[in-house]
Structures are given as C-alpha cells and as structure tokens.
Design a protein around this motif. Sequence first.
Motif, mmCIF file in Angstrom:
data_model
loop_
_atom_site.group_PDB
_atom_site.id
_atom_site.type_symbol
_atom_site.label_atom_id
_atom_site.label_comp_id
_atom_site.label_asym_id
_atom_site.label_seq_id
_atom_site.Cartn_x
_atom_site.Cartn_y
_atom_site.Cartn_z
ATOM 1 N N TYR A 81 -108.110 -4.421 24.440
ATOM 2 C CA TYR A 81 -107.469 -3.127 24.637
ATOM 3 C C TYR A 81 -108.466 -1.980 24.417
ATOM 4 N N TYR A 137 -110.356 -5.311 34.990
ATOM 5 C CA TYR A 137 -109.419 -4.239 34.669
ATOM 6 C C TYR A 137 -110.056 -2.878 34.928
ATOM 7 N N LEU A 138 -111.284 -2.673 34.446
ATOM 8 C CA LEU A 138 -111.955 -1.391 34.620
ATOM 9 C C LEU A 138 -112.181 -1.087 36.101
ATOM 10 N N ASN A 171 -109.115 -0.131 38.056
ATOM 11 C CA ASN A 171 -108.540 1.147 37.664
ATOM 12 C C ASN A 171 -109.505 2.312 37.885
ATOM 13 N N GLN A 183 -110.525 -1.551 27.440
ATOM 14 C CA GLN A 183 -109.755 -1.034 28.570
ATOM 15 C C GLN A 183 -109.645 0.497 28.535
ATOM 16 N N ILE A 200 -112.231 -7.907 31.324
ATOM 17 C CA ILE A 200 -112.435 -6.477 31.060
ATOM 18 C C ILE A 200 -113.019 -5.791 32.289
ATOM 19 N N PRO A 236 -101.189 -3.719 31.629
ATOM 20 C CA PRO A 236 -102.197 -4.616 31.092
ATOM 21 C C PRO A 236 -101.823 -5.175 29.729
#
Length: 479
Positions: free
Chosen positions: A236, A268-269, A272, A239, A265, A117
């Motif tokens: 970041y 990404y969350l 993952n 994340q 955001i 990322p």
Amino acid sequence: MHEYTSRSAETVWNHCLDFIQDNIAEQAFKTWFTPIKPIELTENKLYIQVPSKFFYEWLEEHYVSILKVALNKVLGPEAKLLYKIQMENTTGNKQPYTEQLPSAQRSPVKTQELDVPVQNKNPELKNPFVIPGIRNVKIESQLNSNYSFDNFLEGDSNRLARSAGMAVAQKPGGTSFNPLLIFGGVGLGKTHLAQAIGVEVKDLYPEKTVLYISAEVFTQQYVDSVRKNTRNDFIYFYQLIDVLIVDDIQFLSGKSGTQDIFFHIFNYLHQNGKQVILTSDKAPVDMQDIEQRLLSRFKWGLSAEISHPDLETRVKIVKGILFRDGVEMPEEIIEYVARNVKSNIRELEGAIISLIAQSSFIKRDVTLDLARQVVEKFVKSVKKEISMDYIQKVVSDYFQMDTETLCSKTRKRNIVQARQLAMFFAKKYTKASLASIGSQLGDRDHATVLHACKTVDNLLSTDKEFKKYYEDINKKFTM
C-alpha cells in the motif's frame, strides 16, 4: 434465474487461471490456485471450492486484486466470487461445508466481494522509511538535491538518456517513456540522471510524491515486511508513489519473492498513470535470473544507454569539477587527465581530486609532470571491472570460437574445456553466484559450475598444455 452447468463454471475458471498464471510466480500458482475447484456458475456469480478456511483467508489477503481482475475480464464488471470451504468431517471424508457461525448468521456459502487495489487494513500507515513508533506518514523523496540537470553535462554518450529524462521530468507518467530504464557501466552517471529527474519533478510538481530507492533497500524492506507480517502495508505504501525511482534494478536477480512483489507494484503504478524510472548496469536483454514477465515490462517504455564519455565530454566534466571546487588548472593538464582517464566519470573525478590533493600536500603548482605521476599511479590502482560478457569473449577468442558455441550443449572436449575455463575465471574475477554463472554459460546449474572449477584445478596440476591455456588467458585479465 438462469443457471449454467458445472461445465460452464469450469470453463470460466480455466479462463481466469490462464490470466492468473501469466501474472504470478509459477510456484505460487501451483500452491494457491491449482487446488481450487470450480463448483457452480449462476449469472455473474462463480462459486469455487477451497481446501480450508486458512486457504480462503490467504487468497483474500494476498490475491484479492488479481482474482477480481481475472473475473472481471471473463464475466464482466458485475462479477462476484463466492467460496465453499472444505473440511474433514467425522468420517474422514472431505465435503464442502458452511463455516460454523452462530446460528443466526449461518449461510450456505462463505462469500466475500473482491476489492481493488489492496486496501490498507491498518488505519496508521506503516512507512518503511520512518523509524518505528514515530507517527509520520509523510513520504520523503530520499533524493540528493546536488544531483540536478544543471550539473549533468550532456554529450554524445548520454544525449538520448538525458533528453528522455528531461521529457519525463516535465510530464511524469504522461509520456511513452514509462518505464524509463537507464542502463550503462559503473560510474557513468545513471544514479545522477535518475535523481536529477526526481529533483526536477519535485521543483515542477511539489504536490507529487517522488521516491528514490535502491533495489537493495527495497529488497530489505520487503523481507522485513514478510517477517513482521506487514506485507500489505508495504504494498500500500508503494501504491502511494507518483514517481518511483529504483536504482540498480539488476539487484533483484534471483530474488523471486522480491521480483513478485515489485511486479505487482509496477503494474499498479503503470496502470494508474504513475511514472517508474529504473537504472541498471545492463540492458534488459542481458539481465540474468529476472523473470520474463518482469523483463517484458521493463521493455514497455524506453531503454536508454549511457556509454563511456568521449574526450570532449570528459574535458567538460573535468572543467565542471574544477569550477565546482573553485580550482584553476592549465588547459594542457585538463586535456592530459581527460585523455588518459577513460574508464568512467567517477574515476575521472577521483583523479582530479587526487591531483589537487597532491599539489596541496607537496605545496607546488600543478604541472604536467605532476599530472603524469598522479594519473599513472591512479590508473594502475584502479581495479579493472571484469564482466561475464568480457570473460566469455576473451575465452572464445582465445579458442577461436564464437560465444554461442562456448555456451552450447555440445560435449566436444575442446569446447567443454573452454567452457570450464570460462566458469573458473567467472568465479575468480566476478562476484556472480555459481547459479548466475551457470545460467549465463548455457543455462547450467550451480553444480555444473562447481564441478568445472574442480576439474580446472585438477588439470592445472596434471596437464601442461591446459596449464598454458590457463596462463595465456589469465594474463589478459591481469594486464
């Protein structure tokens, strides 16, 4: 080495653009991706031409993640993207050129392998919750430990939301309830339940990073990061969160920049295996000025409504408040208060506190007569919440039409006047912006709403029949 034609490079890039366009704001796509030209495709390397060094640096700074994902989808995991930077030469013509490095470092193209990322380029993480200058990267949850499942009473009005919340707390990121969107009116316990999930997660999984934040604070942090040029640190930071709880997500309405950053955001969350919990005062289908790509993600998990509590639940809530404060009260008074304060839990608690305070001040026992006096004054003093949906319904019912007709494109005089009255009352009784009012009344712009309000003002002083319409409808909002 097998080389493909320039036509193949164009085809590959067009496939990348299709993916990118679906995942970023339209204006950003036009600004940063439309000017790019595909130049050459050699095995798994795609060369693209960009207008300037600044352009290249901006892409690498802001869109490195999505470029890699797009390219990997089209060319596979070994794909690489290389750049040719364009600049003006001495004759005024633009040509692809090599960045002028020292002679020992010259290369025919400027290359950069993508990475995902977004990486934190500052060795000291900038935590938006930490006072500048204090070196502390520990992320505090911002939770209120008083909000727990133990004091969140279950009833028919909240059973689904509470059960889903408990399931999420026991297995964050591991259920199909991701995101979990809790929606309902003001004062019904959305914030309490959202924080209760976070408190439970912290108890069960102390190693997990949980963060509660209001959408308003999130927006302010994002604005500050843009101003201070710390946008990547901001991304970041978020994340790193295992369970992200965002309160009042509808606050992002109309804020395209904040929506864009939250979109990335969120992706990404979610990808993952992290848990996202949201609260809103309305269901996704009723949210205005929120981008469709964001709304679609809100619908990925479960949308659970908290509605107005029934009498039985309100009685339990009153008893819970009294037990918390160590106060005893006759059963008939408890039922009287619960029966007559129906709007929401926050107002129910306010009425009980007012009753206890009145009893203390005048030094007399709590009687049914005192309860009647307090509840009557309290209910009258509470301003009714008037929503856009309620205004549309009242105006539509008055003119004997449905809300679809009210919001339609028709220019029939009676429908236009009804629509203009709806816009006028929306401006008068809600905090919605002119743009939001127009959007909810047939996708019209703020200028149309402004014109409607001026027209209503003029007709009130010149048209007696229209004035009667206005007065009849206005009574329904002031009763």
